[in-house]
Scaffold this motif. Structure first.
Motif, PDB file in Angstrom:
ATOM      1  N   LEU A 121      -8.452 -23.369  -1.398  1.00 41.78           N
ATOM      2  CA  LEU A 121      -8.361 -21.920  -1.600  1.00 41.78           C
ATOM      3  C   LEU A 121      -6.938 -21.475  -1.904  1.00 41.78           C
ATOM      4  O   LEU A 121      -6.735 -20.410  -2.501  1.00 41.78           O
ATOM      5  CB  LEU A 121      -8.875 -21.179  -0.363  1.00 41.78           C
ATOM      6  CG  LEU A 121     -10.371 -21.302  -0.059  1.00 41.78           C
ATOM      7  CD1 LEU A 121     -10.708 -20.613   1.256  1.00 41.78           C
ATOM      8  CD2 LEU A 121     -11.207 -20.723  -1.188  1.00 41.78           C
ATOM      9  N   ALA A 122      -5.949 -22.256  -1.500  1.00 39.84           N
ATOM     10  CA  ALA A 122      -4.552 -21.875  -1.717  1.00 39.84           C
ATOM     11  C   ALA A 122      -4.227 -21.709  -3.195  1.00 39.84           C
ATOM     12  O   ALA A 122      -3.321 -20.952  -3.550  1.00 39.84           O
ATOM     13  CB  ALA A 122      -3.618 -22.917  -1.102  1.00 39.84           C
ATOM     14  N   ALA A 123      -4.955 -22.401  -4.068  1.00 43.17           N
ATOM     15  CA  ALA A 123      -4.673 -22.354  -5.499  1.00 43.17           C
ATOM     16  C   ALA A 123      -5.698 -21.532  -6.267  1.00 43.17           C
ATOM     17  O   ALA A 123      -5.754 -21.605  -7.496  1.00 43.17           O
ATOM     18  CB  ALA A 123      -4.629 -23.777  -6.066  1.00 43.17           C
ATOM     19  N   GLN A 124      -6.509 -20.726  -5.557  1.00 48.90           N
ATOM     20  CA  GLN A 124      -7.539 -19.933  -6.221  1.00 48.90           C
ATOM     21  C   GLN A 124      -7.132 -18.470  -6.295  1.00 48.90           C
ATOM     22  O   GLN A 124      -6.744 -17.869  -5.294  1.00 48.90           O
ATOM     23  CB  GLN A 124      -8.874 -20.067  -5.476  1.00 48.90           C
ATOM     24  CG  GLN A 124      -9.483 -21.457  -5.555  1.00 48.90           C
ATOM     25  CD  GLN A 124     -10.865 -21.521  -4.942  1.00 48.90           C
ATOM     26  OE1 GLN A 124     -11.468 -20.498  -4.615  1.00 48.90           O
ATOM     27  NE2 GLN A 124     -11.396 -22.721  -4.784  1.00 48.90           N
ATOM     28  N   PHE A 125      -7.236 -17.898  -7.499  1.00 50.81           N
ATOM     29  CA  PHE A 125      -6.894 -16.494  -7.688  1.00 50.81           C
ATOM     30  C   PHE A 125      -7.800 -15.575  -6.856  1.00 50.81           C
ATOM     31  O   PHE A 125      -7.356 -14.533  -6.371  1.00 50.81           O
ATOM     32  CB  PHE A 125      -7.000 -16.113  -9.160  1.00 50.81           C
ATOM     33  CG  PHE A 125      -5.800 -16.508  -9.972  1.00 50.81           C
ATOM     34  CD1 PHE A 125      -4.569 -15.921  -9.747  1.00 50.81           C
ATOM     35  CD2 PHE A 125      -5.904 -17.472 -10.969  1.00 50.81           C
ATOM     36  CE1 PHE A 125      -3.463 -16.270 -10.493  1.00 50.81           C
ATOM     37  CE2 PHE A 125      -4.803 -17.837 -11.719  1.00 50.81           C
ATOM     38  CZ  PHE A 125      -3.571 -17.234 -11.482  1.00 50.81           C
ATOM     39  N   GLY A 126      -9.056 -15.958  -6.703  1.00 51.84           N
ATOM     40  CA  GLY A 126      -9.976 -15.121  -5.944  1.00 51.84           C
ATOM     41  C   GLY A 126      -9.515 -14.933  -4.510  1.00 51.84           C
ATOM     42  O   GLY A 126      -9.594 -13.831  -3.955  1.00 51.84           O
ATOM     43  N   PHE A 127      -9.043 -16.009  -3.898  1.00 49.22           N
ATOM     44  CA  PHE A 127      -8.547 -15.914  -2.529  1.00 49.22           C
ATOM     45  C   PHE A 127      -7.296 -15.043  -2.470  1.00 49.22           C
ATOM     46  O   PHE A 127      -7.152 -14.194  -1.577  1.00 49.22           O
ATOM     47  CB  PHE A 127      -8.238 -17.316  -1.996  1.00 49.22           C
ATOM     48  CG  PHE A 127      -7.730 -17.328  -0.575  1.00 49.22           C
ATOM     49  CD1 PHE A 127      -8.579 -17.067   0.481  1.00 49.22           C
ATOM     50  CD2 PHE A 127      -6.399 -17.599  -0.306  1.00 49.22           C
ATOM     51  CE1 PHE A 127      -8.112 -17.075   1.788  1.00 49.22           C
ATOM     52  CE2 PHE A 127      -5.919 -17.612   0.985  1.00 49.22           C
ATOM     53  CZ  PHE A 127      -6.777 -17.354   2.041  1.00 49.22           C
ATOM     54  N   ALA A 128      -6.398 -15.225  -3.427  1.00 50.01           N
ATOM     55  CA  ALA A 128      -5.172 -14.420  -3.464  1.00 50.01           C
ATOM     56  C   ALA A 128      -5.495 -12.944  -3.627  1.00 50.01           C
ATOM     57  O   ALA A 128      -4.889 -12.081  -2.980  1.00 50.01           O
ATOM     58  CB  ALA A 128      -4.265 -14.901  -4.597  1.00 50.01           C
ATOM     59  N   LEU A 129      -6.469 -12.627  -4.476  1.00 44.89           N
ATOM     60  CA  LEU A 129      -6.854 -11.227  -4.680  1.00 44.89           C
ATOM     61  C   LEU A 129      -7.467 -10.621  -3.419  1.00 44.89           C
ATOM     62  O   LEU A 129      -7.193  -9.469  -3.075  1.00 44.89           O
ATOM     63  CB  LEU A 129      -7.833 -11.120  -5.852  1.00 44.89           C
ATOM     64  CG  LEU A 129      -7.244 -11.356  -7.246  1.00 44.89           C
ATOM     65  CD1 LEU A 129      -8.357 -11.500  -8.275  1.00 44.89           C
ATOM     66  CD2 LEU A 129      -6.307 -10.222  -7.626  1.00 44.89           C
ATOM     67  N   SER A 130      -8.315 -11.396  -2.727  1.00 50.12           N
ATOM     68  CA  SER A 130      -8.930 -10.889  -1.496  1.00 50.12           C
ATOM     69  C   SER A 130      -7.884 -10.593  -0.435  1.00 50.12           C
ATOM     70  O   SER A 130      -7.913  -9.536   0.207  1.00 50.12           O
ATOM     71  CB  SER A 130      -9.943 -11.916  -0.960  1.00 50.12           C
ATOM     72  OG  SER A 130     -11.031 -12.076  -1.832  1.00 50.12           O
ATOM     73  N   VAL A 131      -6.960 -11.534  -0.251  1.00 47.35           N
ATOM     74  CA  VAL A 131      -5.921 -11.346   0.763  1.00 47.35           C
ATOM     75  C   VAL A 131      -5.005 -10.190   0.370  1.00 47.35           C
ATOM     76  O   VAL A 131      -4.634  -9.350   1.208  1.00 47.35           O
ATOM     77  CB  VAL A 131      -5.104 -12.641   0.945  1.00 47.35           C
ATOM     78  CG1 VAL A 131      -3.920 -12.408   1.890  1.00 47.35           C
ATOM     79  CG2 VAL A 131      -5.993 -13.750   1.487  1.00 47.35           C
ATOM     80  N   ALA A 132      -4.638 -10.123  -0.909  1.00 51.42           N
ATOM     81  CA  ALA A 132      -3.727  -9.062  -1.360  1.00 51.42           C
ATOM     82  C   ALA A 132      -4.361  -7.686  -1.202  1.00 51.42           C
ATOM     83  O   ALA A 132      -3.703  -6.732  -0.748  1.00 51.42           O
ATOM     84  CB  ALA A 132      -3.335  -9.297  -2.817  1.00 51.42           C
ATOM     85  N   ALA A 133      -5.633  -7.554  -1.568  1.00 49.95           N
ATOM     86  CA  ALA A 133      -6.305  -6.259  -1.431  1.00 49.95           C
ATOM     87  C   ALA A 133      -6.394  -5.838   0.033  1.00 49.95           C
ATOM     88  O   ALA A 133      -6.145  -4.671   0.376  1.00 49.95           O
ATOM     89  CB  ALA A 133      -7.701  -6.331  -2.043  1.00 49.95           C
ATOM     90  N   THR A 134      -6.729  -6.790   0.899  1.00 51.76           N
ATOM     91  CA  THR A 134      -6.809  -6.468   2.329  1.00 51.76           C
ATOM     92  C   THR A 134      -5.444  -6.101   2.883  1.00 51.76           C
ATOM     93  O   THR A 134      -5.307  -5.136   3.655  1.00 51.76           O
ATOM     94  CB  THR A 134      -7.379  -7.665   3.107  1.00 51.76           C
ATOM     95  OG1 THR A 134      -8.623  -8.065   2.514  1.00 51.76           O
ATOM     96  CG2 THR A 134      -7.631  -7.296   4.559  1.00 51.76           C
ATOM     97  N   ALA A 135      -4.417  -6.856   2.486  1.00 55.12           N
ATOM     98  CA  ALA A 135      -3.060  -6.558   2.951  1.00 55.12           C
ATOM     99  C   ALA A 135      -2.610  -5.186   2.464  1.00 55.12           C
ATOM    100  O   ALA A 135      -1.945  -4.438   3.194  1.00 55.12           O
ATOM    101  CB  ALA A 135      -2.089  -7.640   2.465  1.00 55.12           C
ATOM    102  N   GLY A 136      -2.974  -4.836   1.232  1.00 52.40           N
ATOM    103  CA  GLY A 136      -2.614  -3.528   0.702  1.00 52.40           C
ATOM    104  C   GLY A 136      -3.256  -2.396   1.486  1.00 52.40           C
ATOM    105  O   GLY A 136      -2.608  -1.400   1.815  1.00 52.40           O
ATOM    106  N   ILE A 137      -4.542  -2.578   1.816  1.00 54.21           N
ATOM    107  CA  ILE A 137      -5.246  -1.535   2.571  1.00 54.21           C
ATOM    108  C   ILE A 137      -4.689  -1.430   3.994  1.00 54.21           C
ATOM    109  O   ILE A 137      -4.501  -0.337   4.528  1.00 54.21           O
ATOM    110  CB  ILE A 137      -6.756  -1.822   2.582  1.00 54.21           C
ATOM    111  CG1 ILE A 137      -7.315  -1.681   1.157  1.00 54.21           C
ATOM    112  CG2 ILE A 137      -7.488  -0.886   3.527  1.00 54.21           C
ATOM    113  CD1 ILE A 137      -8.747  -2.138   0.997  1.00 54.21           C
ATOM    114  N   VAL A 138      -4.401  -2.589   4.603  1.00 55.35           N
ATOM    115  CA  VAL A 138      -3.863  -2.579   5.963  1.00 55.35           C
ATOM    116  C   VAL A 138      -2.453  -2.009   5.996  1.00 55.35           C
ATOM    117  O   VAL A 138      -2.100  -1.196   6.859  1.00 55.35           O
ATOM    118  CB  VAL A 138      -3.884  -4.006   6.555  1.00 55.35           C
ATOM    119  CG1 VAL A 138      -3.070  -4.067   7.842  1.00 55.35           C
ATOM    120  CG2 VAL A 138      -5.313  -4.453   6.811  1.00 55.35           C
ATOM    121  N   GLY A 139      -1.606  -2.427   5.029  1.00 56.93           N
ATOM    122  CA  GLY A 139      -0.199  -2.066   5.091  1.00 56.93           C
ATOM    123  C   GLY A 139       0.192  -0.806   4.344  1.00 56.93           C
ATOM    124  O   GLY A 139       1.034  -0.030   4.816  1.00 56.93           O
TER     125      GLY A 139
END
Length: 419
Positions: A276-294
């Motif tokens: 998952l470390a090299a998958q764009f889908g995982f990066a997008l999910s984490v980034a979107a969640t981090a954006g909403i949280v932060g």
């Protein structure tokens, strides 16, 4: 700032596994040493030990899994719907027994291969050996038939995708429209699905007077049941992690802040599935969640001064918060960004929650599909209406997107302090 204490460890694990994925593990070793030395220099020996331990664990696990090679010929199971590539071929993800990471295959032709199919791979040739089997696939086929029998054509591809992540009924044109308008995230099982379903269960149990322990237990049980319905694909793994983060926020626990839960989820998921470390889908999910949280609280407080209705203010704030973090990744992935994604997401927001919550119930009570059809019709026509605009996307680099959204954040800060 104690809620961020696991953030350095999560980033380190990600970077180390990514260095192994691109076959430059030396970068991972250097990052581990540098991170541990910095923590020790700042007089945080516990943090230094944690960084060294987790980084080393990620390096070992990633290296061992990188050596797993099924060869050119193997048998496996397709774990996601095949997608068409711009070159005219197909992109297929195949799970192989004994191999941790799914294998990516790019056949020129594909027949009778869908998510869940058992296939035989020989080089870049994929041959179907058996149709999908199992509980989740039976449920998906049953729901798809009910949707086709009870709703209009606008709902046939959208409702199964939003409820169960089943995109078999979507045409390539529909997929392109949703991508161009920034609505493609609606067609996969996302953290929004799981957070809405589990949060609804959480609130119902709280309303019923259950203790906090039973509320959390009930929400987790609903989460496990939902995963059993949709199957354990890559998007479901990401959704489960982000959904649990949202559940931590809804629970309002002072012991588990959302940022802390996000970091913990990233670490656990990456150690379990290093690919998952090299998958764009995982990066997008984490980034979107981090954006909403932060970013969401800051953006909401700035927009609240405009005097808009609160529900509109919240919807716009969530859309901007997610876009701020994901657009640079989208630009890196595709070389272009959507100009209408915020507007399109705000317009469809009122229609998405009913589908995600009642859609699960509609699996057992198909009469609910008559209630959900207007919501799907609205999302479908918003997407096609937005896609018909003269300009929907522009070419952009990640650096340009960062600069552009940097100015957006500056404007919001000015609005927050001056208005």
């Amino acid at each position: 700032m104690s809620e961020l204490r696991l953030t350095p460890a999560a980033l380190l694990v990600w970077v180390v596994l990514l260095s192994v994925a691109v076959e430059v593990p030396l970068i991972g070793v250097l990052c581990i040493c540098f991170a541990a030395a910095c923590a020790q220099g700042l007089r945080h020996p516990g943090q230094a030990l944690l960084l060294f331990a987790l980084g080393s664990c990620a390096l070992v696990l990633g290296s061992v899994r990188a050596d797993q090679d099924p060869g050119l010929s193997y048998t496996g199971t397709v774990i996601a719907e095949p997608t068409a590539t711009k070159s005219g071929g197909w992109y297929v993800q195949v799970s192989v027994p004994g191999v941790s990471a799914p294998q990516a295959v790019f056949p020129r032709e594909l027949e009778q291969v869908v998510r869940g199919s058992t296939v035989r791979v020989d080089g870049n040739t994929v041959e179907s050996m058996a149709p999908p089997r199992g509980f989740s696939h039976t449920i998906a086929a049953h729901f798809r038939r009910n949707v086709e029998a009870r709703t209009g054509p606008e709902s046939h591809g959208l409702l199964p995708a939003m409820v169960l992540g089943d995109t078999a009924g979507q045409s390539e044109e529909e997929r392109r429209v949703y991508i161009a308008t920034g609505l493609s995230h609606l067609s996969v099982v996302s953290g929004a699905n799981i957070s809405l379903v589990t949060s609804t269960a959480f609130m119902l149990l709280r309303w019923a007077g259950c203790s906090p322990r039973w509320q959390v237990a009930g929400a987790v049980a609903v989460l496990l049941g939902f995963v059993a319905l949709v199957g354990l694909g890559p998007s479901v793994l990401r959704a489960g992690m982000t959904g649990l983060v949202s559940l931590a926020a809804v629970a309002g626990s002072t012991r588990m802040q959302p940022a802390h839960a996000l970091s913990l989820g990233v670490i656990a998921l990456l150690l379990w599935r290093s690919d998952l470390a090299a998958q764009f889908g995982f990066a997008l999910s984490v980034a979107a969640t981090a954006g909403i949280v932060g970013c969401y609280p800051f953006i909401y407080s700035a927009l609240a001064r405009l005097g808009w209705p609160d529900v509109l203010t919240r919807a716009v704030a969530v859309a901007i918060a997610a876009d701020v973090m994901t657009m640079p990744i989208v630009a890196l992935m595709t070389g272009e960004v959507s100009l209408i994604s915020v507007l399109a997401n705000v317009l469809v927001e009122p229609a998405t929650a009913p589908i995600r919550v009642l859609g699960v119930a509609a699996i057992a009570i198909p009469q609910l599909l008559y209630v959900l059809e207007p919501c799907a019709w609205w999302i479908y026509h918003v997407a096609y209406g937005a896609a018909a605009l003269p300009v929907t996307t522009v070419r952009a680099s990640p650096q340009a997107v960062l600069v552009g959204y940097g100015w957006v954040m500056v404007a919001l800060y000015y609005l927050r302090t001056r208005v």
